[in-house]
Design a protein around this motif. Structure first.
Motif, PDB file in Angstrom:
ATOM      1  N   PRO A   1       0.816  -1.227   0.000  1.00 56.37           N
ATOM      2  CA  PRO A   1       0.000   0.000   0.000  1.00 56.37           C
ATOM      3  C   PRO A   1       0.844   1.269   0.000  1.00 56.37           C
ATOM      4  O   PRO A   1       0.427   2.296  -0.549  1.00 56.37           O
ATOM      5  CB  PRO A   1      -0.820  -0.123   1.294  1.00 56.37           C
ATOM      6  CG  PRO A   1      -0.836  -1.577   1.601  1.00 56.37           C
ATOM      7  CD  PRO A   1       0.495  -2.096   1.141  1.00 56.37           C
ATOM      8  N   ILE A   2       2.039   1.197   0.596  1.00 59.94           N
ATOM      9  CA  ILE A   2       2.915   2.372   0.642  1.00 59.94           C
ATOM     10  C   ILE A   2       3.370   2.745  -0.762  1.00 59.94           C
ATOM     11  O   ILE A   2       3.451   3.932  -1.114  1.00 59.94           O
ATOM     12  CB  ILE A   2       4.112   2.101   1.571  1.00 59.94           C
ATOM     13  CG1 ILE A   2       3.619   1.906   3.008  1.00 59.94           C
ATOM     14  CG2 ILE A   2       5.115   3.253   1.516  1.00 59.94           C
ATOM     15  CD1 ILE A   2       4.697   1.514   3.984  1.00 59.94           C
ATOM     16  N   TYR A   3       3.667   1.740  -1.590  1.00 58.91           N
ATOM     17  CA  TYR A   3       4.058   2.023  -2.967  1.00 58.91           C
ATOM     18  C   TYR A   3       2.890   2.603  -3.760  1.00 58.91           C
ATOM     19  O   TYR A   3       3.087   3.427  -4.661  1.00 58.91           O
ATOM     20  CB  TYR A   3       4.594   0.755  -3.641  1.00 58.91           C
ATOM     21  CG  TYR A   3       6.042   0.489  -3.317  1.00 58.91           C
ATOM     22  CD1 TYR A   3       7.059   1.183  -3.963  1.00 58.91           C
ATOM     23  CD2 TYR A   3       6.402  -0.433  -2.342  1.00 58.91           C
ATOM     24  CE1 TYR A   3       8.394   0.961  -3.661  1.00 58.91           C
ATOM     25  CE2 TYR A   3       7.734  -0.667  -2.030  1.00 58.91           C
ATOM     26  CZ  TYR A   3       8.728   0.037  -2.687  1.00 58.91           C
ATOM     27  OH  TYR A   3      10.051  -0.176  -2.380  1.00 58.91           O
ATOM     28  N   ASN A   4       1.667   2.181  -3.451  1.00 61.88           N
ATOM     29  CA  ASN A   4       0.494   2.767  -4.108  1.00 61.88           C
ATOM     30  C   ASN A   4       0.361   4.245  -3.742  1.00 61.88           C
ATOM     31  O   ASN A   4       0.105   5.094  -4.602  1.00 61.88           O
ATOM     32  CB  ASN A   4      -0.774   2.019  -3.702  1.00 61.88           C
ATOM     33  CG  ASN A   4      -0.791   0.589  -4.215  1.00 61.88           C
ATOM     34  OD1 ASN A   4      -0.091   0.251  -5.164  1.00 61.88           O
ATOM     35  ND2 ASN A   4      -1.595  -0.258  -3.593  1.00 61.88           N
ATOM     36  N   ILE A   5       0.531   4.545  -2.459  1.00 60.56           N
ATOM     37  CA  ILE A   5       0.458   5.937  -1.996  1.00 60.56           C
ATOM     38  C   ILE A   5       1.562   6.767  -2.651  1.00 60.56           C
ATOM     39  O   ILE A   5       1.329   7.894  -3.104  1.00 60.56           O
ATOM     40  CB  ILE A   5       0.570   5.988  -0.461  1.00 60.56           C
ATOM     41  CG1 ILE A   5      -0.656   5.330   0.186  1.00 60.56           C
ATOM     42  CG2 ILE A   5       0.716   7.431   0.021  1.00 60.56           C
ATOM     43  CD1 ILE A   5      -0.529   5.133   1.686  1.00 60.56           C
TER      44      ILE A   5
ATOM     45  N   TYR B   1     -11.130  -4.020  -9.559  1.00 57.04           N
ATOM     46  CA  TYR B   1     -10.118  -4.983 -10.005  1.00 57.04           C
ATOM     47  C   TYR B   1      -9.042  -5.290  -8.965  1.00 57.04           C
ATOM     48  O   TYR B   1      -8.630  -6.442  -8.838  1.00 57.04           O
ATOM     49  CB  TYR B   1      -9.454  -4.478 -11.292  1.00 57.04           C
ATOM     50  CG  TYR B   1     -10.414  -4.374 -12.449  1.00 57.04           C
ATOM     51  CD1 TYR B   1     -10.812  -5.515 -13.149  1.00 57.04           C
ATOM     52  CD2 TYR B   1     -10.944  -3.148 -12.838  1.00 57.04           C
ATOM     53  CE1 TYR B   1     -11.705  -5.440 -14.201  1.00 57.04           C
ATOM     54  CE2 TYR B   1     -11.835  -3.059 -13.891  1.00 57.04           C
ATOM     55  CZ  TYR B   1     -12.208  -4.197 -14.566  1.00 57.04           C
ATOM     56  OH  TYR B   1     -13.098  -4.114 -15.610  1.00 57.04           O
ATOM     57  N   GLU B   2      -8.580  -4.309  -8.259  1.00 56.22           N
ATOM     58  CA  GLU B   2      -7.500  -4.530  -7.301  1.00 56.22           C
ATOM     59  C   GLU B   2      -7.863  -3.965  -5.938  1.00 56.22           C
ATOM     60  O   GLU B   2      -8.691  -3.060  -5.825  1.00 56.22           O
ATOM     61  CB  GLU B   2      -6.189  -3.879  -7.790  1.00 56.22           C
ATOM     62  CG  GLU B   2      -5.605  -4.515  -9.031  1.00 56.22           C
ATOM     63  CD  GLU B   2      -4.261  -3.900  -9.403  1.00 56.22           C
ATOM     64  OE1 GLU B   2      -3.467  -4.589 -10.046  1.00 56.22           O
ATOM     65  OE2 GLU B   2      -4.003  -2.725  -9.053  1.00 56.22           O
ATOM     66  N   ASN B   3      -7.199  -4.516  -4.934  1.00 58.06           N
ATOM     67  CA  ASN B   3      -7.352  -4.019  -3.576  1.00 58.06           C
ATOM     68  C   ASN B   3      -6.197  -3.064  -3.285  1.00 58.06           C
ATOM     69  O   ASN B   3      -5.027  -3.452  -3.371  1.00 58.06           O
ATOM     70  CB  ASN B   3      -7.353  -5.190  -2.595  1.00 58.06           C
ATOM     71  CG  ASN B   3      -7.487  -4.731  -1.147  1.00 58.06           C
ATOM     72  OD1 ASN B   3      -7.599  -3.542  -0.849  1.00 58.06           O
ATOM     73  ND2 ASN B   3      -7.473  -5.678  -0.227  1.00 58.06           N
ATOM     74  N   PHE B   4      -6.514  -1.824  -2.983  1.00 56.12           N
ATOM     75  CA  PHE B   4      -5.473  -0.826  -2.708  1.00 56.12           C
ATOM     76  C   PHE B   4      -4.548  -1.280  -1.598  1.00 56.12           C
ATOM     77  O   PHE B   4      -3.354  -0.977  -1.604  1.00 56.12           O
ATOM     78  CB  PHE B   4      -6.125   0.512  -2.346  1.00 56.12           C
ATOM     79  CG  PHE B   4      -5.161   1.660  -2.238  1.00 56.12           C
ATOM     80  CD1 PHE B   4      -4.873   2.442  -3.349  1.00 56.12           C
ATOM     81  CD2 PHE B   4      -4.536   1.966  -1.032  1.00 56.12           C
ATOM     82  CE1 PHE B   4      -3.973   3.508  -3.259  1.00 56.12           C
ATOM     83  CE2 PHE B   4      -3.636   3.029  -0.931  1.00 56.12           C
ATOM     84  CZ  PHE B   4      -3.364   3.786  -2.052  1.00 56.12           C
ATOM     85  N   PHE B   5      -5.080  -2.020  -0.632  1.00 57.94           N
ATOM     86  CA  PHE B   5      -4.304  -2.468   0.522  1.00 57.94           C
ATOM     87  C   PHE B   5      -3.936  -3.949   0.413  1.00 57.94           C
ATOM     88  O   PHE B   5      -3.817  -4.642   1.423  1.00 57.94           O
ATOM     89  CB  PHE B   5      -5.095  -2.212   1.812  1.00 57.94           C
ATOM     90  CG  PHE B   5      -5.406  -0.766   2.048  1.00 57.94           C
ATOM     91  CD1 PHE B   5      -4.455   0.085   2.589  1.00 57.94           C
ATOM     92  CD2 PHE B   5      -6.639  -0.245   1.696  1.00 57.94           C
ATOM     93  CE1 PHE B   5      -4.730   1.421   2.801  1.00 57.94           C
ATOM     94  CE2 PHE B   5      -6.923   1.100   1.898  1.00 57.94           C
ATOM     95  CZ  PHE B   5      -5.972   1.932   2.444  1.00 57.94           C
TER      96      PHE B   5
ATOM     97  N   LEU C   1       1.945  -6.251  -5.277  1.00 55.57           N
ATOM     98  CA  LEU C   1       2.119  -4.839  -5.624  1.00 55.57           C
ATOM     99  C   LEU C   1       1.216  -4.490  -6.805  1.00 55.57           C
ATOM    100  O   LEU C   1       0.998  -5.321  -7.693  1.00 55.57           O
ATOM    101  CB  LEU C   1       3.583  -4.600  -6.000  1.00 55.57           C
ATOM    102  CG  LEU C   1       4.029  -3.171  -6.298  1.00 55.57           C
ATOM    103  CD1 LEU C   1       4.117  -2.380  -5.009  1.00 55.57           C
ATOM    104  CD2 LEU C   1       5.397  -3.198  -6.974  1.00 55.57           C
ATOM    105  N   SER C   2       0.698  -3.281  -6.843  1.00 55.77           N
ATOM    106  CA  SER C   2      -0.135  -2.860  -7.973  1.00 55.77           C
ATOM    107  C   SER C   2       0.753  -2.395  -9.122  1.00 55.77           C
ATOM    108  O   SER C   2       1.005  -1.208  -9.306  1.00 55.77           O
ATOM    109  CB  SER C   2      -1.097  -1.741  -7.560  1.00 55.77           C
ATOM    110  OG  SER C   2      -1.884  -1.347  -8.674  1.00 55.77           O
ATOM    111  N   GLY C   3       1.208  -3.357  -9.919  1.00 54.25           N
ATOM    112  CA  GLY C   3       2.027  -3.022 -11.077  1.00 54.25           C
ATOM    113  C   GLY C   3       1.274  -2.190 -12.093  1.00 54.25           C
ATOM    114  O   GLY C   3       1.856  -1.347 -12.775  1.00 54.25           O
ATOM    115  N   SER C   4      -0.039  -2.409 -12.180  1.00 51.01           N
ATOM    116  CA  SER C   4      -0.841  -1.655 -13.152  1.00 51.01           C
ATOM    117  C   SER C   4      -0.885  -0.177 -12.800  1.00 51.01           C
ATOM    118  O   SER C   4      -0.809   0.684 -13.689  1.00 51.01           O
ATOM    119  CB  SER C   4      -2.266  -2.234 -13.225  1.00 51.01           C
ATOM    120  OG  SER C   4      -2.878  -2.207 -11.943  1.00 51.01           O
TER     121      SER C   4
END
Length: 226
Positions: A74-78, A121-125, A130-133
């Protein structure tokens, strides 16, 4: 020899933290040379230092943390969203004229993508993946901003482009997103199929991030643009 390799790997693993210090120290040394236009970049660097430090602490000491805090995904998403926001503000501030339709379109695309992707599609947490998209879409859209900047400078026939603060920031960002777009795009499949390869690819990401930080530092060192 093995110890040297081990220390080099450790240094590279933490490069997302100490690499940020390169432009921040340069900023402190040459703070009188800065313009308000780079304020979003300074904000990004300060936030990125905290975010990257937290992400690396979790990655390296997660065995000592409660299970709910063992993932830094989640930190990388933020971080991705903050980076896109700060650099979008930077690109908007470059030209003293109404925001172009292209910039508005890119911002809308990013907002719509984030909402749809994490709602359906994806869970932020997500704890495991990791959310590569998200990272790939961010890289692609920031590359559009970089290309628009270069085309705009060519159309305006700007002289001494290499002495411009903006040029070095955009070039650093451009190198970062170009190198990492395909890494982000295929990172999740790589983790599933070959974790060793995925780790090696992330080392490439870290090297690109260092180049990114060094070129931002170069922009802070450059004299104030006319």
């Amino acid at each position: 020899m093995s110890n040297i390799i081990k220390y080099c790997e450790l240094l590279l693993d933490w490069s997302e933290v100490w690499g940020i210090l390169i432009p921040l120290v340069t900023l402190l040394l040459f703070k009188k040379r800065q313009q308000t236009i780079i304020t979003p970049i300074i904000i990004y660097l300060c936030l990125a230092l905290l975010i990257n430090l937290l992400a690396d602490l979790i990655a390296n000491f997660k065995i000592n943390l409660p299970k709910v805090l063992e993932s830094n995904n989640p930190i990388y998403n933020i971080h991705s969203i903050i980076r896109f926001t700060c650099f979008t503000l930077f690109f908007i501030n470059i030209k003293k004229k109404p925001v172009s339709i292209l910039k508005i379109s890119v911002i809308i695309i990013m907002m719509v993508f984030i909402i749809i992707n994490f709602l359906f599609y994806e869970n932020f947490f997500n704890y495991y993946i990791l959310s590569g998209s998200l990272l790939a879409v961010e890289a692609y859209l920031l590359l559009i901003f970089c290309m628009e900047y270069y085309l705009s400078e060519l159309n305006d026939e700007v002289e001494n482009l290499l002495s411009s603060k903006n040029f070095w920031i955009v070039t650093g960002l451009g190198i970062y997103v170009v190198i990492n777009f395909f890494i982000f795009l295929f990172y999740v499949p790589m983790i599933k199929e070959n974790q060793l390869l995925a780790a090696q690819m992330w080392n490439i990401h870290n090297v690109a991030y260092l180049i990114f930080c060094i070129l931002i530092a170069k922009s802070f060192y450059a004299p104030i643009s006319n």
